[in-house]
Design an enzyme around this catalytic site. Structure first.
Site, short mmCIF file in Angstrom:
data_model
loop_
_atom_site.label_atom_id
_atom_site.label_comp_id
_atom_site.label_asym_id
_atom_site.label_seq_id
_atom_site.Cartn_x
_atom_site.Cartn_y
_atom_site.Cartn_z
N CYS A 15 44.86 35.43 31.17
CA CYS A 15 44.18 36.93 32.46
C CYS A 15 43.53 35.72 32.80
O CYS A 15 43.54 34.73 32.49
CB CYS A 15 43.09 37.59 31.40
SG CYS A 15 43.77 39.01 30.14
N CYS A 49 30.78 34.26 26.62
CA CYS A 49 32.16 34.46 26.34
C CYS A 49 33.08 34.39 27.11
O CYS A 49 32.95 34.85 28.44
CB CYS A 49 32.24 35.88 25.61
SG CYS A 49 31.37 36.09 24.43
N CYS A 97 45.56 30.88 23.94
CA CYS A 97 45.40 32.60 24.46
C CYS A 97 47.25 32.70 25.80
O CYS A 97 47.02 32.36 25.85
CB CYS A 97 44.35 33.47 24.77
SG CYS A 97 44.46 35.52 24.82
N CYS A 157 29.41 35.06 17.95
CA CYS A 157 30.92 34.83 18.32
C CYS A 157 32.59 34.10 17.67
O CYS A 157 32.10 32.68 18.19
CB CYS A 157 30.71 35.12 20.07
SG CYS A 157 32.54 34.98 20.98
N SER A 185 36.74 43.37 20.49
CA SER A 185 37.42 42.99 22.31
C SER A 185 38.43 42.90 21.91
O SER A 185 39.33 41.69 21.50
CB SER A 185 36.30 42.34 23.24
OG SER A 185 37.17 41.92 23.78
N ASN A 243 31.70 34.35 34.69
CA ASN A 243 31.14 33.87 34.60
C ASN A 243 32.47 31.67 35.73
O ASN A 243 33.41 32.43 35.39
CB ASN A 243 31.41 32.23 33.23
CG ASN A 243 30.43 33.31 32.22
OD1 ASN A 243 29.30 33.05 32.87
ND2 ASN A 243 30.92 33.91 31.12
N GLU A 249 35.51 26.65 19.21
CA GLU A 249 34.42 26.71 19.28
C GLU A 249 33.92 28.58 19.10
O GLU A 249 34.32 29.36 18.55
CB GLU A 249 33.84 27.33 20.82
CG GLU A 249 33.93 25.80 21.68
CD GLU A 249 33.60 25.28 23.18
OE1 GLU A 249 33.55 24.28 23.76
OE2 GLU A 249 33.25 26.61 23.48
N GLU A 254 42.98 37.20 21.04
CA GLU A 254 43.36 38.01 21.95
C GLU A 254 43.57 38.93 19.69
O GLU A 254 44.54 38.17 19.33
CB GLU A 254 44.27 38.49 22.16
CG GLU A 254 45.14 40.23 22.39
CD GLU A 254 43.87 40.91 21.87
OE1 GLU A 254 43.18 40.96 23.56
OE2 GLU A 254 43.69 41.97 21.68
N SER A 301 38.95 45.41 27.46
CA SER A 301 38.41 44.62 28.34
C SER A 301 39.35 45.59 29.74
O SER A 301 40.77 45.26 29.59
CB SER A 301 39.63 43.46 28.50
OG SER A 301 38.35 42.55 27.37
N LEU A 302 38.25 45.83 30.19
CA LEU A 302 39.39 47.16 31.81
C LEU A 302 39.01 46.52 32.42
O LEU A 302 40.80 46.45 33.11
CB LEU A 302 38.67 48.56 31.52
CG LEU A 302 39.00 49.27 32.33
CD1 LEU A 302 40.54 49.75 31.77
CD2 LEU A 302 38.22 50.50 32.68
N HIS A 303 38.58 46.14 32.92
CA HIS A 303 38.19 45.07 34.14
C HIS A 303 38.79 45.68 36.20
O HIS A 303 38.77 44.46 36.75
CB HIS A 303 38.94 43.81 34.11
CG HIS A 303 38.05 43.43 32.87
ND1 HIS A 303 36.62 43.06 32.48
CD2 HIS A 303 38.70 41.67 32.17
CE1 HIS A 303 36.96 42.45 31.10
NE2 HIS A 303 38.01 41.93 31.21
N CYS A 314 40.07 34.07 32.77
CA CYS A 314 39.68 33.98 31.35
C CYS A 314 39.91 32.09 31.21
O CYS A 314 41.16 31.84 32.07
CB CYS A 314 40.29 34.54 31.06
SG CYS A 314 39.94 33.68 28.71
N1 SAH Z 1 40.96 38.30 24.51
C1 SAH Z 1 39.77 39.80 24.26
C2 SAH Z 1 38.78 38.90 23.42
C3 SAH Z 1 37.92 37.35 23.74
S1 SAH Z 1 37.59 37.60 25.81
C4 SAH Z 1 39.71 40.54 24.88
O1 SAH Z 1 39.96 40.04 26.90
O2 SAH Z 1 39.16 41.38 25.30
C5 SAH Z 1 35.90 38.30 25.08
C6 SAH Z 1 35.81 38.89 27.11
O3 SAH Z 1 35.34 37.80 27.55
C7 SAH Z 1 36.28 39.91 27.42
O4 SAH Z 1 35.53 41.17 27.83
C8 SAH Z 1 37.17 39.15 28.86
O5 SAH Z 1 37.84 39.54 29.31
C9 SAH Z 1 35.78 38.20 28.93
N2 SAH Z 1 36.02 36.69 30.02
C10 SAH Z 1 36.98 36.03 30.05
N3 SAH Z 1 37.10 35.76 30.89
C11 SAH Z 1 35.65 35.45 31.78
C12 SAH Z 1 34.57 35.01 32.76
N4 SAH Z 1 35.38 33.95 33.55
N5 SAH Z 1 33.55 35.49 32.97
C13 SAH Z 1 33.77 36.31 32.48
N6 SAH Z 1 33.56 36.93 30.84
C14 SAH Z 1 34.94 36.48 30.92
FE1 SF4 Z 2 43.11 36.37 26.13
FE2 SF4 Z 2 40.55 37.19 26.35
FE3 SF4 Z 2 41.07 35.06 28.29
FE4 SF4 Z 2 42.39 37.62 28.53
S1 SF4 Z 2 40.30 37.19 28.38
S2 SF4 Z 2 43.07 35.52 28.28
S3 SF4 Z 2 43.10 38.05 26.76
S4 SF4 Z 2 41.28 35.74 25.67
#
Ligand code: SAH
Ligand code: SF4
Length: 360
Positions: free
Chosen positions: A115, A340, A111, A104, A195, A296, A91, A164, A218-220, A118
């Site tokens: 995480c 995203c 991946c 995007c 990112s 999300n 996508e 990633e 992506s710190l979180h 995600c």
């Molecule tokens: N893998 C890379 C880039 C793709 S994810 C990364 O993790 O940075 C892009 C962004 O979407 C990241 O900041 C990720 O943490 C965020 N993301 C993933 N799942 C999400 C969700 N369910 N709600 C909001 N943001 C999310």
């Molecule tokens: Fe992969 Fe980024 Fe999703 Fe983590 S947030 S699983 S690194 S796409």
């Protein structure tokens, strides 16, 4: 399977042309057909010789993706489902921002980072996309707008789709150099954001590339315990290692870093955690931004829910009071699951027919 001509940077194309015994300027002509005139077939490259055209079509394809579904959301966000030559589906999302059209892109099918919040990480990586497949996403979105004839141009790119990017480093770098090339699409480096979930050694490598692209991390979470529990990558690259690499990046590039922080209700969104975050960033307050991102919901990750507005505001106010640059990110295309982190490669194949039936 033939590679895509979009997979070569201008320098690589020049090398290839010279290897074929052609003059170097032919590479610039081809580049111009590809990215300025944006032809859809080799035959349209009318200033090239017949033998060169034959060689091109013998060895390359133009766009390796086929467009399966396009969904347009009420706010103008467009989600594209593309099929790769081996049948896998990816996508790509186009967002209309006040500053222009932003795309995007996806860099991997699935991946491996996995995480816990995600959707993309629910399926193990099937494979990396090659550079041509990443560039082609931009070319197909641009084609969609070229066909509308209103002169709209993709002006911004975020590498935040499935995958990633630093786990597919050289293809992503070639992609960045191609879309940034000033003789082609000329998407400004400052309008491009990559990112990463925090592959520290790759952040260092990226710092040395001499490319002025924005970096988002992506710190979180503000501490190792919490971050390791929601992102297992933190066990390999804990905050000490991550921030050493970020400091190196800032010193080497003189550029600011963006931190993404998903607001997960009662998990990482307390005022104490905001203070901890401010403390973590205390030495780079002037050199960083924090993006607070609404979560999300992902059905498979029902341990998480979205932070209510009061908690988001309290978190935001605390960061602001501590002098941290901070914004609350706006959402796009939620009605079509286009945000995203909402993209998912695994279920797309079986969902594709369903989505097509509903939306077309
Ligand atoms: N893998 C890379 C880039 C793709 S994810 C990364 O993790 O940075 C892009 C962004 O979407 C990241 O900041 C990720 O943490 C965020 N993301 C993933 N799942 C999400 C969700 N369910 N709600 C909001 N943001 C999310
Ligand atoms: Fe992969 Fe980024 Fe999703 Fe983590 S947030 S699983 S690194 S796409």
């Amino acid at each position: 399977m033939k590679p895509s001509l979009y997979g070569m940077t201008r320098d690589q194309l020049k090398d290839w042309i010279i290897e074929q015994g052609e003059k170097a300027f032919r590479a610039d002509q081809i580049w111009d057909w590809l990215y300025t005139k944006r032809v859809q077939s080799f035959e349209e490259m009318t200033n090239l010789s017949k033998p060169l055209l034959a060689m091109l079509s013998e060895q390359f394809v133009l766009n390796p993706l086929s467009q399966r579904i396009v969904q347009e959301s009420a706010d103008g966000t467009v989600k594209y489902l593309f099929e790769l030559p081996d049948g896998m589906l990816i996508e790509t999302v186009l967002m209309r921002q006040h500053y222009g059209l932003s795309v995007c892109v996806t860099t991997q099918v699935g991946c491996n980072i996995g995480c816990t919040f995600c959707a993309s990480g629910l399926i193990k990586k099937q494979r990396d996309l090659n550079a041509g497949e990443i560039v082609s996403q931009i070319m197909l979105v641009q084609k969609y707008f070229d066909e509308r004839g209103q002169g709209e141009r993709v002006s911004h790119v975020v590498v935040m789709g499935i995958g990633e990017p630093f786990d597919n480093y050289s293809n992503v770098l070639n992609f960045l150099r191609t879309i940034n090339d000033d003789k082609g699409l000329a998407i400004g480096a400052r309008h491009i954001t990559v990112s990463t979930s925090g592959l520290a050694h790759k952040i260092r490598e990226f710092a040395n590339e001499g490319i002025q692209v924005n970096l988002a991390v992506s710190l979180h979470a503000p501490n190792n315990d919490l971050r390791s529990s929601i992102m297992k990558i933190n066990r390999a690259f804990p905050l000490e290692k991550l921030f050493a690499a970020i400091d190196y990046y800032i010193k080497t590039t003189n550029r600011r870093v963006t931190f993404e922080y998903i607001m997960l209700n009662e998990v990482n969104d307390g005022v104490e955690q905001a203070k901890e975050l401010a403390n973590l960033l205390k030495d780079i307050k002037k050199l960083s931004y924090v993006n607070l991102i609404p979560y999300n919901p992902v059905t498979e990750h029902d341990q998480y829910s979205r932070s209510p507005r009061e908690r988001v505001m309290a978190f935001y106010d605390t960061l602001k009071k501590q002098g941290v640059n901070c914004v609350i990110r706006q959402e796009h295309g939620t009605d079509i699951d286009a945000a995203c982190g909402q993209l998912r490669s695994n279920t797309m194949k079986k969902d594709a027919t369903k989505v097509a039936a509903v939306n077309l």
